[in-house]
Design a protein around this motif. Sequence first.
Motif, mmCIF file in Angstrom:
data_model
loop_
_atom_site.group_PDB
_atom_site.id
_atom_site.type_symbol
_atom_site.label_atom_id
_atom_site.label_comp_id
_atom_site.label_asym_id
_atom_site.label_seq_id
_atom_site.Cartn_x
_atom_site.Cartn_y
_atom_site.Cartn_z
ATOM 1 N N LYS A 4 -4.763 24.109 -30.355
ATOM 2 C CA LYS A 4 -5.318 25.310 -29.730
ATOM 3 C C LYS A 4 -6.069 24.956 -28.450
ATOM 4 C CE LYS A 4 -7.905 29.492 -30.850
ATOM 5 N NZ LYS A 4 -8.691 30.221 -31.898
ATOM 6 N N HIS A 7 -3.567 23.985 -25.851
ATOM 7 C CA HIS A 7 -2.919 25.204 -25.346
ATOM 8 C C HIS A 7 -3.761 25.854 -24.247
ATOM 9 C CE1 HIS A 7 -1.072 29.117 -25.163
ATOM 10 N NE2 HIS A 7 -2.140 29.703 -25.677
ATOM 11 N N TYR A 67 4.392 28.060 -27.986
ATOM 12 C CA TYR A 67 3.408 28.748 -27.150
ATOM 13 C C TYR A 67 4.100 29.341 -25.928
ATOM 14 C CZ TYR A 67 -0.547 26.817 -29.754
ATOM 15 O OH TYR A 67 -1.460 26.522 -30.723
#
Length: 789
Positions: A4, A7, A67
């Motif tokens: 995360k 990302h 993603y």
Amino acid sequence: FSLKELHGIFPWLVENIFGSLDGIIVGWNLRSLQGRTNPTEYSVALDFLDPSGPMMKLVYKLQAEEYRYDFPVSYLPGPVKASIQERVLPECSLYHNKVQFPSSGGLGLNLALNPFEYYMFYFAISLITQKDTPVTHHVSPSNSAYFILVDTYLKCFLPTEGSVLPPPSSNPGGAIPSPAPRSPPVPFTSYGMHHTSLLKRHIAHQPSVNADPASQEIWRSETLLQIFVEMWLHHYSLEMYQKMQSPHVKLEVLHYRLSISSKHHSSPAQSSYQALHAYQESFKPTEEHVLVVRLLVKHLHAFSNSLKPEPLSPSAHSHTASPLEEFKRVVIPRFVQEKLYIFLQHCFGHWPLDASFRAVLEMWLSYLQPWRYAPEKPPQSTEPLPRSVSEKWAAFIQENLLMYTKLFVGFLNRALRTDLVSPKNALMVFRVAKVFAQPNLAEMILKGEQLFLEPELVIPHRQHRLFMTPTLGGSFLSSWPPTITDASFKVKSHVYSLEGQDFQYKQMFGTEVRNLVLKLAQLICQAQQTAKSISDHSAETMASQSFFSWFRFTPSEVNGSYTGNDLDEIGQDSIKKTDEYLEKALEYLCQIFKLNEAQLTQMMMKCGTAQDENGKKQLPDCIESEDGLILTPLGRYQMINGLRRFEVQYQGDTELQPIRSYENATLVRLLFRLSSALNERFADQMDVLCSREDFVGRLCRYHLTNPHLIQKIRYSPVVKDRTSHNWGPRISLRFLASYRTLVSLLMIYFIASWFYIGPVGCTFIILIGYFLYAVIMTFFSERWKPHQH
């Protein structure tokens, strides 16, 4: 870092490497980073961005989690941006299922890209959007980190040997999945039939994705190439954009616009106006941009030529060929040909007429010669004869006919407007002529033209822009029957798909183009004569330059004429190269177009008479009129390119000519007044002295009438009626205002002081010396002087 966190960091990291799209963040400036000047940063950047480096590992890690990252549509090339903004989906599958409408309060459309696509989009577009930063040293584009990375990515994802290397995976025995198709969030009209990607077609026939790792990873190769082509070659004008669209697509777009107009009566024209402005973008590719595209072209030829030989059994082909082999077969005609042709046309029509066009020229010639990048080696021979083009390349030449013929005509039109005396321009003409003069190439081009001009009775019905499109039930990779009808159909489909059904083809070996070649041959002859004239003039100038000649009083001081040329500085070696290039280019053009030797000899003799009795060039091409000579279009061209010129000289009273830069203005005016007073006071006495027939009269006539100046004056050829002026004997002291004369006198006085000779004595010696010089010159000038009545 967790996935995360990675990302969230990834877009920031990409921007800091390649720079922001708006140019505010410069990034690492890979285009200016070179190993010679910054070895440490250069090495670190290449290692970090290598296909197996940390950055790509991060890309693959994020890719596994599917993603998505937003890329603004407003920064795409003009035609793509405008079509998406009008809800017309571009033909390239790269944009399918990726366009996202902004959320409430958002600012414009975005593309939802996976990490690999997002990274490559930024990498490719940084070549165009990144601003050039001032550098203190010379930067060679081919040695920059960016250029090396492009080459590395091409070799990795489009390998000529073996298969694409699988990406590193965090899951043991697992693999990074290819991007899954997403449902489009907004209805779009397609501008052409949907060409699905090779990967999706191949996987549709596979029982399992993991059964063949090559089929799973071919999407990276296709995505990389599509991004490079779209970012670097998808730039053209509105006219070209409309020409590329098929009639049924134009109808669909019209229906869509009418439906939009009926819903929004208030501002139906605003969107069209904005789109029109977007289509007509001002695109000026740089030399670095062209060099990178040439690198792409050369690698694609090597990639395509590495295709394994087809099996003898046609049925075995569909079962044994890997996706990478299928990709090699269609990579140039399917992905590159059309956009590269448009890109080259744009460059041929808009590039400045200077030596920087060499980059565009070499890119074009690289595309025309795929045999240079074939894996087989040419046979070794003792004689350095040019290698003949094999018949196996006939299909490539026929399917790229316009690349050879129309662009050759475009080059001819450029060459006719350039100065061929320049060695760099002469080299470009030589390079093109040498390539097209390769044995068997002209014959294959002529065969392609004959196939295109065949009657269309045997050609099945077809639609514009759908020639190379398969039927809905067929495969794009399926081959046509190998017949002469098939060859003719392919040539016609190539020409009409690029230029439209109403295109008027101009034959490369037709009369019109042949006349252009003859004009070029004539200009080559004229340029050779000009180079010879410059060489002779430079040799004379260098021979006359010495230490003592600096003190002489040359006629240029009197009449102020300049007989030099801007090309005098190119040097004898460059002039010799120019002559060699032009001579070989003329020889090659004769081979290509079978020029008549008698006609060529007559042309060269005509150019050979371009020198008058003094060895200078003839006047520019003119026509006689009542008011004198008037320049023709050819004459204007000759003057613009320095092939011929008028001898511009001052023809009035030499005492009233403009003050020169090597003269002192105050002294010129004072000495003119003194000379005028002396001439007015002693005019009668000078007339009597000059009318005498003895030695004193000859001495006075030589120094007071200056007959040599009268002989050297060349009147303007524009003036038909010429009136001669006779100013009579007079004294001229203007030469004393010259800085050269003043410095010479000061040096003489200074040297005389070493021998203890004072100013009065030195002046007396100068006058005695000048008197002796005058007597000697009078004696010889009377002997050489022609008889005058």
